[in-house]
Design a protein around this motif. Structure first.
Motif, mmCIF file in Angstrom:
data_model
loop_
_atom_site.group_PDB
_atom_site.id
_atom_site.type_symbol
_atom_site.label_atom_id
_atom_site.label_comp_id
_atom_site.label_asym_id
_atom_site.label_seq_id
_atom_site.Cartn_x
_atom_site.Cartn_y
_atom_site.Cartn_z
ATOM 1 N N HIS A 124 0.823 -1.219 0.000
ATOM 2 C CA HIS A 124 0.000 0.000 0.000
ATOM 3 C C HIS A 124 0.854 1.266 0.000
ATOM 4 O O HIS A 124 0.498 2.260 -0.622
ATOM 5 N N CYS A 180 -6.329 -1.333 6.192
ATOM 6 C CA CYS A 180 -4.986 -0.735 6.086
ATOM 7 C C CYS A 180 -4.953 0.147 4.848
ATOM 8 O O CYS A 180 -4.444 1.271 4.869
ATOM 9 N N SER A 181 -5.502 -0.354 3.759
ATOM 10 C CA SER A 181 -5.529 0.382 2.498
ATOM 11 C C SER A 181 -6.260 1.713 2.657
ATOM 12 O O SER A 181 -5.820 2.740 2.151
ATOM 13 N N ASP A 235 -9.439 -4.777 -0.900
ATOM 14 C CA ASP A 235 -10.182 -5.858 -1.551
ATOM 15 C C ASP A 235 -11.311 -6.358 -0.652
ATOM 16 O O ASP A 235 -12.381 -6.731 -1.134
ATOM 17 N N GLY A 236 -11.097 -6.310 0.663
ATOM 18 C CA GLY A 236 -12.205 -6.639 1.567
ATOM 19 C C GLY A 236 -13.259 -5.554 1.457
ATOM 20 O O GLY A 236 -14.446 -5.824 1.305
ATOM 21 N N ASP A 237 -12.799 -4.346 1.488
ATOM 22 C CA ASP A 237 -13.669 -3.170 1.437
ATOM 23 C C ASP A 237 -14.506 -3.145 0.156
ATOM 24 O O ASP A 237 -15.677 -2.777 0.189
ATOM 25 N N GLY A 277 -6.067 -7.197 5.739
ATOM 26 C CA GLY A 277 -4.871 -6.878 6.511
ATOM 27 C C GLY A 277 -5.193 -6.405 7.919
ATOM 28 O O GLY A 277 -4.716 -6.961 8.901
HETATM 29 C C1 LIG Z 1 -18.880 -2.835 9.555
HETATM 30 C C2 LIG Z 1 -17.514 -3.304 9.815
HETATM 31 N N1 LIG Z 1 -17.264 -4.615 9.869
HETATM 32 C C3 LIG Z 1 -16.019 -5.054 10.125
HETATM 33 C C4 LIG Z 1 -15.011 -4.176 10.312
HETATM 34 C C5 LIG Z 1 -13.634 -4.692 10.640
HETATM 35 N N2 LIG Z 1 -12.688 -4.530 9.561
HETATM 36 C C6 LIG Z 1 -11.807 -3.523 9.570
HETATM 37 S S1 LIG Z 1 -10.785 -3.551 8.269
HETATM 38 C C7 LIG Z 1 -11.486 -4.956 7.684
HETATM 39 C C8 LIG Z 1 -10.976 -5.631 6.453
HETATM 40 C C9 LIG Z 1 -10.195 -4.762 5.583
HETATM 41 O O1 LIG Z 1 -9.751 -5.489 4.499
HETATM 42 P P1 LIG Z 1 -9.335 -4.760 3.196
HETATM 43 O O2 LIG Z 1 -10.396 -3.874 2.727
HETATM 44 O O3 LIG Z 1 -8.879 -5.784 2.222
HETATM 45 O O4 LIG Z 1 -8.149 -3.811 3.641
HETATM 46 P P2 LIG Z 1 -6.638 -4.174 3.977
HETATM 47 O O5 LIG Z 1 -6.533 -4.014 5.452
HETATM 48 O O6 LIG Z 1 -6.377 -5.549 3.532
HETATM 49 O O7 LIG Z 1 -5.882 -3.169 3.239
HETATM 50 C C10 LIG Z 1 -12.503 -5.369 8.503
HETATM 51 C C11 LIG Z 1 -13.298 -6.580 8.252
HETATM 52 C C12 LIG Z 1 -15.307 -2.810 10.256
HETATM 53 N N3 LIG Z 1 -14.415 -1.863 10.442
HETATM 54 N N4 LIG Z 1 -16.559 -2.407 9.997
#
Ligand SMILES: Cc1ncc(C[n+]2csc(CCOP(=O)(O)OP(=O)(O)O)c2C)c(N)n1
Ligand code: SF4
Ligand SMILES: [Mg+2]
Lengths: 350, 615
Positions: A38, A67-68, A111-113, A143
């Motif tokens: 990132h 994190c992203s 990618d989760g987002d 992440g």
């Molecule tokens: C409504 C809600 N559910 C769950 C979370 C917990 N949560 C925080 S970050 C995250 C996943 C993030 O994954 P991604 O978007 O891939 O970002 P990365 O950290 O991998 O960059 C989750 C499930 C949250 N903040 N809000």
């Protein structure tokens, strides 16, 4: 956690055409893990906006959670930023864009987002063709919640947790094209030479410009068997070639810092499978773009570069016939019909 | 048998089939009463369905101006075969049963205490009109014609109404007027003096308008300067947006024909409120309208808006139950979930209108309040108010009024600041800080928006002391809010009475009627109509001055009562809940009956039979 911002990076601080130096595009110190993909993307964003001569305060950066989504704090420190809620960046961007069509909207997501909690907002913002740049920092995992597989993790890919992912993966570029995205590209955080021009093109594009950037999570998903690891991506990248309106167009040469995790140079024909696409590949043809993605997928390659572009589409404002003036600048005189009109309206209810 | 006799004071119910075009005929009747100057209050009772199920249209005619439901039905127009018995059985003793006598009534319809009025609607209609499409519609018009004879209503007013309705297509007016006459003539011939209900011109409704609350809300948003709308369709809020869209198309045209508003039908309510937050963050006035299920979905974002201090205007047109509850029935059952919407320590400002005039006013005000307070403002309407025509004084707009955009710094102001600007720095001591819009200034005023993990200068922090301080500042802002909100409306029927009643929104109309009746029978109860949350000192003061207070509302668990107890620490015994949850607007008779029950059980009143039906 430590700052990954190197101490020196700008030997000369020459201003760009807009009169800003690269420093004006930087943000706060990153708190991401050292080596996190990132951070490389953040740096590419800084460079791309600098080179594009966009005044920093004319940018609104908006993100979800992860994190992203933290990264907007680490670039464009002179722009307004909004770290919103998980998966909902597109709706904030939509509202913001409706209020003032004249800013550059930069959406950052994970990618989760994007592929899970925000899948709905992702596809619908594309359908609206909102004029924005939509960058997904795609590491195949969550992440920030410590490494769970995400919906873009490939089937069989193995993260640090050790168990292979059993589910089909979502290809965000394919979905974006299917939803009618007018600009779709895939980049790799480890390939700035390719990524910067992609972002610059996205800045210029009118409509939703989706850039899915593979961005390894060094902490949870950088194992040799993970298809989102530095090593894997470098070994399996296949670029579409470049396209016309990127001013920095040049041969794709990835230069990797030998100090980073895997010291593999690009363009090693036997291993890396990086080559230009076939002559007939037409990135303005939706079906061919989808075919190209599917073909690469069959070969376990990762297709990178500009994948699909529809240059002159209508954005949300055009589609809804919204005033050319910034809605947030309109005042009572523009908006309020006044009491005498109201009395006429009353009469219709008598 | 004692037939019901009254002038300008009765309840008539139309029992129809959904989608049969009855709405316009029934509306014609209600409008005619209104145009005769008599206060009238029609209520649609309809299923969550497009065609084929039972609907009712209940019209309260009342010269005293009581606009709530009274309870009981004096006259029924029964043209839905499926509910024929239900409609017959529910009639008050002495009431009237008008039915389509083309088919004879079953023998079981043999009540001795009701008057049956058979009009061969289908037969009359089919004899006169060829067009099968028109026939169904005109059958309904025929009964309206009959009513004008039975009630000795001025026929010309109906005719004029039809002419007004079909001004653009006079050809269509013709068969309608003919249908009216058919009904009128038939009743004149067969039922002269059978009915004891009379409609006489009055002046009580003069100068008033009859408008659905949702249109008024939409106008409030139009006048309040809303430019961005995010929404997702849900009954009963949909027509807020549809009306706004209609008005915007008409009154917000730019010189080039484009619209000075962005109306985005979102993919769901999460996106709808996200759009509002994004737009408000970026300096536009934005709103959304929804109902209970949508409000639930908006919860996470509402919390963000609360903590990040972003203006939001949300209109909640409340309905009963969950998504597969009774979505087309009314309730006031989102009060708690709206007041405390979201996770963490959140509280939201509520405005509670009771008629279209207040829908207009409060919605327009909501934009000023949201900007001033930088927080979500929720306008708590409901299905009864939003979707039914409600009589009220005409809407007014003060042309000298300016929009209050709250504490927003311009580029100029940013440059002239003596001290360092902090997005979350309370320089005025009212808990409200200064904000900036994106793009304002090349070097000053940019900040990073996030929930609460920020210090006064919006720099990232997770420091506990900073967090606590910020949360206390939000409470201070909450206090500031209560000073800016519309105060309660108090009615002192007897300064010595220790009995009071508290109500709000659409419960108010029936409550006023019930209290007036009780007052007449020597039971003076003072009242307070709450119009906003947080509660002002006046609310606390009213509660302090009374020993026994009825809290009248339309939900099961006494949500306003809970709010009062929770926010003011009122002793629970003092507040007696009266809740109506049958999905229909609460009735005056029900309120009276419940109050009397309490009086009886506490020995305040001798046991006394309460006549006149259930609710
Ligand atoms: C409504 C809600 N559910 C769950 C979370 C917990 N949560 C925080 S970050 C995250 C996943 C993030 O994954 P991604 O978007 O891939 O970002 P990365 O950290 O991998 O960059 C989750 C499930 C949250 N903040 N809000
Ligand atoms: S956990 Fe992974 S995604 Fe998050 S900062 Fe560390 S390396 Fe980057
Ligand atoms: Mg991720």
């Amino acid at each position: 956690m430590s700052s990954s911002r190197p101490g020196f990076r700008h030997p000369d601080l020459a201003p760009n055409e807009a009169g800003y130096t690269i420093k004006d595009y930087e943000g706060g110190a990153s708190t991401l893990c050292a080596g996190c993909g990132h951070d490389s993307i953040s740096r590419a964003i800084v460079q791309a906006f600098f080179e594009s001569n966009v005044p920093p305060h004319q940018v609104a950066k908006i993100s979800g959670i992860g994190c992203s989504s933290k990264t907007p704090a680490y670039f464009l420190g002179k722009s307004h930023g909004f770290n919103s809620v998980h998966g909902r960046m597109p709706s904030i961007a939509t509202g913001a864009n409706m209020a003032n069509k004249d800013l550059v909207y930069l959406g950052v997501s994970g990618d989760g987002d994007t592929a899970s909690i925000g899948a709905g907002q992702f596809i619908h913002v594309i359908r609206r063709n909102l004029n924005m740049i939509y960058i997904i920092m795609n590491n195949g995992c969550y992440g920030l919640t410590k490494g769970q597989d995400s919906a873009t993790a490939d089937k069989g890919s193995i993260s640090r947790k050790g168990a292979p992912n059993l589910l089909e993966s979502i290809d965000l570029c394919e979905i974006a094209i299917q939803m009618g995205a007018s600009f779709v590209a895939r980049g790799f955080s480890g390939d700035k030479q390719q990524l910067i021009p992609l972002i610059k093109a996205a800045i210029r594009h009118k409509g939703t410009a989706v850039i899915d950037v593979i961005s390894p999570c060094v902490t949870f998903n950088n194992t040799p068997q993970s298809t989102k690891s530095y090593q894997w991506v470098r070994e399996h990248s296949e670029a579409t070639g470049t396209f016309d309106f990127i001013p920095l167009q040049q041969e794709i040469v990835a230069s990797y810092n030998p100090g980073e995790i895997a010291a593999i140079t690009l363009h090693d024909g036997s291993i890396i499978h990086l080559h230009k696409t076939a002559e007939d590949f037409d990135i303005t043809n939706r079906r061919k773009s989808l075919d190209a993605l599917e073909e690469a997928r069959e070969k376990h390659h990762i297709l990178t570069g500009a994948i699909y572009v529809k240059p002159d589409g209508q954005d949300t404002h055009d589609l809804l016939s919204i005033s050319d003036r910034k809605l947030n600048s309109l005042d009572k005189e523009d908006l309020c019909p006044g009491n005498s009109v109201l009395q006429d309206i009353n009469d219709q209810y008598r | 048998m004692n037939r019901i006799e009254s002038t300008n004071d009765f309840v008539i119910r139309f029992a129809n089939v959904n989608g049969s075009g009855s709405a316009s005929a029934n509306n014609l009747f209600a409008k005619a009463i209104f145009r005769l100057g008599i206060p009238v209050s029609p209520k649609n009772i309809f299923p969550s369905n497009i065609q084929g199920l039972a609907t009712w249209y209940e019209v309260r005619v009342n010269d005293y101006g009581y606009l709530g439901r009274r309870g009981g039905v004096d006259f029924v127009v029964a043209v839905n075969n499926k509910t024929l018995w239900q409609d017959y059985d529910g009639l008050l003793p002495g009431g009237y049963f008008l039915y389509d006598s083309t088919k004879p009534l079953p023998d079981s319809f043999n009540r001795k205490d009701v008057i049956t009025i058979g009009i061969p609607l289908t037969e009359l209609c089919n004899k006169e009109f060829e067009n099968p499409r028109l026939r169904q519609l005109l059958t309904n018009i025929i009964y309206v014609g009959a009513l004008s004879s039975l009630f000795e209503m001025e026929f010309s007013i109906l005719q004029e109404s039809i002419e007004k309705q079909f001004k653009a297509k006079p050809k269509l007016a013709e068969p309608n007027i003919k249908a009216l006459q058919l009904g009128f003539n038939y009743a004149e011939e067969h039922y002269k003096d059978v009915c004891g209900i009379r409609v006489r011109p009055s002046t009580k409704a003069h100068g008033q308008i009859m408008m659905d609350g949702n249109s008024a809300t939409a106008l409030g948003a139009l006048y309040g300067g809303a430019t961005v709308v995010g929404w997702y369709p849900i009954t009963p809020s949909t027509s807020v947006i549809e009306s706004f869209s209609k008005f915007a198309t008409k009154y917000r045209k730019d010189v080039d024909g484009k619209i000075k508003a962005a109306i985005i039908q979102a993919e769901d309510e999460l996106a709808a409120i996200g759009i509002v937050i994004g737009a408000s963050w970026n300096g536009a006035r934005a709103f959304t309208a929804t109902s209970g299920p949508g409000l639930s979905l908006m919860n996470e974002f509402l919390g963000l808006a609360y903590f990040a201090e972003i203006p939001v205007v949300l209109v909640d047109v409340q309905r009963s139950g969950p998504s597969t509850g009774m979505p087309t029935r009314t309730q006031q059952s989102d009060m708690l979930s709206a007041a405390y919407a979201s996770h963490g320590d959140t509280k939201n400002v509520l405005l509670i209108p009771c008629n279209p005039q207040e829908c207009f006013q409060m919605t327009a005000d909501a934009f000023d309040l949201a900007d001033r307070l930088q927080t979500p403002i929720i306008v708590m309407s409901d299905l009864d108010l939003g979707m039914n025509d409600n009589m009220c004084p005409p809407l007014r707009w003060d042309d000298s009024r300016e929009y209050d955009r709250g504490k927003v710094l311009t580029a100029d102001q940013l440059e002239k600041l003596a001290d360092k600007w902090g997005r979350y720095l309370d320089v005025d001591g009212d808990g409200i800080c200064y904000r900036t819009y994106p793009g304002t200034h090349p070097t000053e005023g940019a900040y990073f928006t996030r929930g609460t993990s920020h210090d006064e200068y919006s720099a990232y922090t997770e420091n506990s002391i900073v967090y606590e301080k910020n949360m206390h500042r939000l409470l201070l802002k909450w206090k500031t809010a209560s000073k800016l909100l519309p105060g309660p409306r108090e009615r002192n029927r007897d300064p010595d009475s220790k009995v009071g009643a508290i109500f709000y929104g659409t419960s108010s109309h029936s409550a006023y009627e019930a209290l007036a009746d009780l007052n007449k029978s020597g039971l003076p109860i003072n009242s307070l109509r709450i119009r906003a949350f947080p509660f002002q000192a006046d609310v606390e003061d009213f509660i302090d001055r009374h020993n026994l207070i009825f809290v009248i509302e339309q939900n099961r668990d006494g949500q306003m009562r809970t709010l009062l107890i929770n926010e003011l620490g009122t002793c629970t015994e003092k507040l007696v809940p009266i809740g109506n949850i049958d999905g229909m607007p609460i009735t005056a008779r029900y309120i009276k009956q419940e109050i009397k029950k309490v009086f009886q059980s506490r020995g305040i009143l001798k046991t006394q039979a309460v006549k006149g039906g259930k609710k």
